[in-house]
Motif scaffolding. Structure first.
Motif: not given
Length: 107
Positions: A51-73
């Motif tokens: 169940p843990i593997i499946y939850k992480l498998w289907i959870t698309d978090l790739s948008y976080l990188t775009s969303w947080l990009r401006s926070s990086y130096s």
């Protein structure tokens, strides 16, 4: 010469921001790691892990990188992908919530 130095600086800046890793690439990485570490019967995945593997498998978090990009130096060491860091943190919370982050990194 000044234009060349500006170009090199721009290239260095691009390297410092996190690289976006598509969800499909993450899923391919997970499959590769499961095959690598669990196909030879050295390690096994217990039923409670699926169940843990499946939850992480289907959870698309790739948008976080775009969303947080401006926070990086624009300077400093090359950054890690925020989506990958969040996946690891979620795995900690789902699998071993009593561990500290430091203990998780050590494990």
């Amino acid at each position: 010469m000044k234009g060349f130095i500006s170009l090199l600086t721009a290239i260095e800046v691009l390297k410092l921001k996190p690289t976006i890793i598509a969800h499909e690439d993450y899923q391919n990485f997970v499959l590769e790691q499961l095959r690598k570490h669990y196909s030879g019967s050295v390690l096994t995945i217990v039923n409670n892990d699926w169940p843990i593997i499946y939850k992480l498998w289907i959870t698309d978090l790739s948008y976080l990188t775009s969303w947080l990009r401006s926070s990086y130096s624009n300077r400093g060491p090359e950054s890690r992908d925020p989506a990958s860091m969040m996946r690891s943190y979620l795995l900690l919370l789902l699998a071993k919530p009593t561990l500290s982050i430091t203990e998780w990194v050590d494990e």
